[in-house]
Every structure is written in structure tokens, then in C-alpha cells.
Motif scaffolding. Sequence first.
Motif, PDB file in Angstrom:
ATOM      1  N   ILE A   1       1.855   4.918   0.734  1.00 12.78           N
ATOM      2  CA  ILE A   1       1.447   5.943   1.694  1.00 12.78           C
ATOM      3  C   ILE A   1       1.470   7.263   0.919  1.00 12.78           C
ATOM      4  O   ILE A   1       2.533   7.754   0.552  1.00 12.78           O
TER       5      ILE A   1
ATOM      6  N   GLN B   1      -8.701  -3.645   6.662  1.00 12.88           N
ATOM      7  CA  GLN B   1      -8.120  -4.479   5.611  1.00 12.88           C
ATOM      8  C   GLN B   1      -6.862  -5.213   6.072  1.00 12.88           C
ATOM      9  O   GLN B   1      -6.496  -6.225   5.490  1.00 12.88           O
TER      10      GLN B   1
ATOM     11  N   ASP C   1     -11.708   4.168   4.026  1.00 14.61           N
ATOM     12  CA  ASP C   1     -12.057   5.473   4.579  1.00 14.61           C
ATOM     13  C   ASP C   1     -13.579   5.548   4.774  1.00 14.61           C
ATOM     14  O   ASP C   1     -14.331   5.328   3.833  1.00 14.61           O
TER      15      ASP C   1
ATOM     16  N   ALA D   1      -4.142   4.454   6.127  1.00 15.33           N
ATOM     17  CA  ALA D   1      -3.328   3.797   7.154  1.00 15.33           C
ATOM     18  C   ALA D   1      -3.178   4.775   8.312  1.00 15.33           C
ATOM     19  O   ALA D   1      -2.527   5.808   8.163  1.00 15.33           O
TER      20      ALA D   1
ATOM     21  N   LEU E   1      -8.220   3.814   0.624  1.00 11.36           N
ATOM     22  CA  LEU E   1      -7.655   3.146   1.796  1.00 11.36           C
ATOM     23  C   LEU E   1      -6.811   4.133   2.596  1.00 11.36           C
ATOM     24  O   LEU E   1      -6.121   4.975   2.027  1.00 11.36           O
TER      25      LEU E   1
ATOM     26  N   VAL F   1      -4.839  -0.553   8.205  1.00 14.28           N
ATOM     27  CA  VAL F   1      -5.277  -0.045   6.902  1.00 14.28           C
ATOM     28  C   VAL F   1      -6.760  -0.345   6.808  1.00 14.28           C
ATOM     29  O   VAL F   1      -7.198  -1.470   7.044  1.00 14.28           O
TER      30      VAL F   1
ATOM     31  N   GLN G   1       0.845  -1.189   0.000  1.00 14.27           N
ATOM     32  CA  GLN G   1       0.000   0.000   0.000  1.00 14.27           C
ATOM     33  C   GLN G   1       0.882   1.242   0.000  1.00 14.27           C
ATOM     34  O   GLN G   1       1.612   1.486   0.961  1.00 14.27           O
TER      35      GLN G   1
ATOM     36  N   VAL H   1       1.402  -4.572   4.116  1.00  9.57           N
ATOM     37  CA  VAL H   1       0.191  -4.744   4.915  1.00  9.57           C
ATOM     38  C   VAL H   1      -0.095  -6.230   5.080  1.00  9.57           C
ATOM     39  O   VAL H   1      -0.266  -6.950   4.096  1.00  9.57           O
TER      40      VAL H   1
ATOM     41  N   ARG I   1      -2.940  -4.742   8.789  1.00 11.13           N
ATOM     42  CA  ARG I   1      -2.101  -3.896   9.632  1.00 11.13           C
ATOM     43  C   ARG I   1      -0.749  -3.711   8.957  1.00 11.13           C
ATOM     44  O   ARG I   1      -0.254  -4.606   8.271  1.00 11.13           O
ATOM     45  N   VAL I   2      -0.172  -2.538   9.153  1.00 15.32           N
ATOM     46  CA  VAL I   2       1.120  -2.230   8.555  1.00 15.32           C
ATOM     47  C   VAL I   2       2.214  -2.903   9.385  1.00 15.32           C
ATOM     48  O   VAL I   2       2.311  -2.680  10.589  1.00 15.32           O
TER      49      VAL I   2
END
Length: 166
Positions: A32, A111, A67, A76, A74, A64, A30, A49, A113-114
Motif C-alpha cells: 500500500i 485483480q 487504475d 486498493a 494497481l 485491488v 500488494q 490480496v 480483494r484485500v
Amino acid sequence: MLPAAAVGIAVMLPLATLLVTAFLMGWRFQPIETGSMAPRYPAGSLAVVLPVDPAEVRPGSVIVFADPMDQSRLVAHRALHQLPGEPPAWQTRGDANPVEDPLPVLARAIQGRVAWAIPGLGTAVMAIRGGPALVLLVGLPLSLLLLTELRGRRGRLRVAPGSVAE
């Protein structure tokens, strides 16, 4: 030509290994796009992710999610705390933002986690979407393979010095 092919393979093989591993493990990449998570994840970073069960999200996790104001986008942001009530929801905020996000994030919108991010690589990914990505990721390696194969065949077809051609 051989050094260029070797460099191409040296770059593409680890990249292909990373992408296959990511696919098999369910990882996603993803970009940023904004500075809301700086300095930890500055704009232009590429976040890795990992899948996450919303029940396993803990305060402090960077998640993530879709919105709440634009489901096609998406975001984060850091999960601050779980809100009481049903359905489960989280209050979130970007690290660089002075206030919390205006709407809670429902568990079904999460969706992943980073896990980590690579600064600067997200900018490159965003720049080479679509046709340029296809050319770079498929066309270039295929061209290198084809050129090295043709060069190798041409060398094998030459008659060795001192031998008689039939």
C-alpha cells in the motif's frame, strides 16, 4: 555460528511456509503506497490480496484493481456500489479520500480483494525489490546453509582425541 543458523531457520521457515501457502492458494502481496486507505490500511502496509470473482464483489469490499487512468498501476480502494449497465462496473473510493474515484472500475480490471494487511511491511518490500531482494531471500539463507554445512563437515573430519589417524 549455530545460534545464528537457528535464528535464521526460525525466521525463514515460517516465511517460506507463508509464501508457499500464498502461492498455492493464489494469494498475492500488494504494498500500500499511499494513505488513501488509512487508517485501516496505512501507507507502507503489505496487503494480502485474495483472488475474487468480480461477480462476488459486494459493497464495502476493499478491492485491488488496475487504475483506469494508468493500467500499469494497481489501486486498493473500497467498492461503494455497483453501477447499472454493461459491462459491470463499480464506484470506488479510498477510505481517507473525501470524494469518490473519478472513473468507475470495470469488472475485468478487478485483480482481487484485500483480506488483511501487515503495517510497515510494505515499505520493506518496496525497498528490497530486484537485486537486494534476491540477496536477502536467496543469498542469505543459502549462505547460512552453506556455512553450517561446512562447519559440520569440518567437525566430522577432525580426528577424535585419543584415536590414531590412519
